[in-house]
Design a protein around this motif. Structure first.
Motif, short mmCIF file in Angstrom:
data_model
loop_
_atom_site.label_atom_id
_atom_site.label_comp_id
_atom_site.label_asym_id
_atom_site.label_seq_id
_atom_site.Cartn_x
_atom_site.Cartn_y
_atom_site.Cartn_z
N LYS A 233 -8.21 2.53 9.89
CA LYS A 233 -7.28 1.49 10.35
C LYS A 233 -5.86 1.81 9.89
CE LYS A 233 -8.58 -2.84 10.02
NZ LYS A 233 -9.17 -4.08 9.41
N PHE A 234 -5.73 2.26 8.65
CA PHE A 234 -4.41 2.62 8.12
C PHE A 234 -3.81 3.77 8.92
CE2 PHE A 234 -1.68 4.91 5.09
CZ PHE A 234 -0.81 3.89 4.74
N LYS B 179 -0.40 4.25 11.51
CA LYS B 179 0.64 5.20 11.12
C LYS B 179 0.51 6.43 11.99
CE LYS B 179 1.97 3.38 7.02
NZ LYS B 179 3.32 3.20 6.54
N ALA B 180 1.57 7.10 12.25
CA ALA B 180 1.48 8.35 13.01
C ALA B 180 0.77 9.41 12.17
CB ALA B 180 2.86 8.82 13.41
N ALA B 181 1.11 9.47 10.90
CA ALA B 181 0.52 10.43 9.99
C ALA B 181 0.87 10.01 8.57
CB ALA B 181 1.04 11.83 10.26
N GLU C 266 -1.94 4.30 -2.25
CA GLU C 266 -1.07 3.15 -2.53
C GLU C 266 -1.53 1.90 -1.79
OE1 GLU C 266 3.00 4.12 -1.72
OE2 GLU C 266 2.99 5.81 -3.12
N GLU C 267 -2.21 2.07 -0.67
CA GLU C 267 -2.65 0.94 0.14
C GLU C 267 -4.02 0.41 -0.24
OE1 GLU C 267 -1.27 -0.89 2.76
OE2 GLU C 267 0.58 0.08 2.11
N LEU C 268 -4.91 1.28 -0.72
CA LEU C 268 -6.29 0.89 -0.99
C LEU C 268 -6.57 0.85 -2.49
CD1 LEU C 268 -8.08 3.08 1.71
CD2 LEU C 268 -7.37 0.69 1.88
N PRO C 269 -7.52 0.01 -2.89
CA PRO C 269 -7.85 -0.09 -4.32
C PRO C 269 -8.82 1.01 -4.76
CG PRO C 269 -9.16 -1.65 -3.10
CD PRO C 269 -8.26 -0.97 -2.10
N LEU C 270 -8.47 2.24 -4.45
CA LEU C 270 -9.34 3.38 -4.75
C LEU C 270 -8.54 4.48 -5.43
CD1 LEU C 270 -11.13 3.59 -1.29
CD2 LEU C 270 -12.06 2.59 -3.37
#
Length: 109
Positions: A33-34, A38-40, A48-52
């Motif tokens: 989904k991310f 985003k194009a890339a 930075e987006e996921l809690p991983l």
């Protein structure tokens, strides 16, 4: 599915199973989904987006890449990831065909 029996199924069935396996983890869905929005991006952008952790994201990216749903391009010391549009379209069509093949019946168990 055992690797020893995969040759008993069609190429299409094996590829569908590969897509389904890649889609079978919520982190990989979130990554797709991310990337779709985003194009890339690079692995650090996803971290930075996921809690991983970065190593976990890297493992998920590897699974998605092996399934053909994303591709990575080396940019210096980093890898830039994006959706593999050609494979994405194939997966979309084949998964839709699979779900469309069901015909509702009142005589179901």
């Amino acid at each position: 599915m055992g690797a020893t029996k995969s040759h008993e199924f069609s190429v299409k069935e094996n590829r569908l199973a590969k897509y389904a396996k890649a889609l079978a983890h919520p982190a990989r869905i979130a990554i797709l989904k991310f990337l779709a929005n985003k194009a890339a991006c690079q692995c650090g952008d996803i971290v930075e987006e996921l809690p991983l952790s970065q190593s976990t994201v890297s493992q998920h990216l590897k699974e998605l890449k092996e399934a053909g749903l994303i591709k990575g391009e080396i940019e210096g010391a980093k890898v830039c990831y994006c959706i593999d549009e050609k494979e994405w379209k194939v997966a979309q069509v084949w998964l839709n065909q699979l779900f469309d093949s069901y015909r509702s019946s009142k005589e179901c168990c």
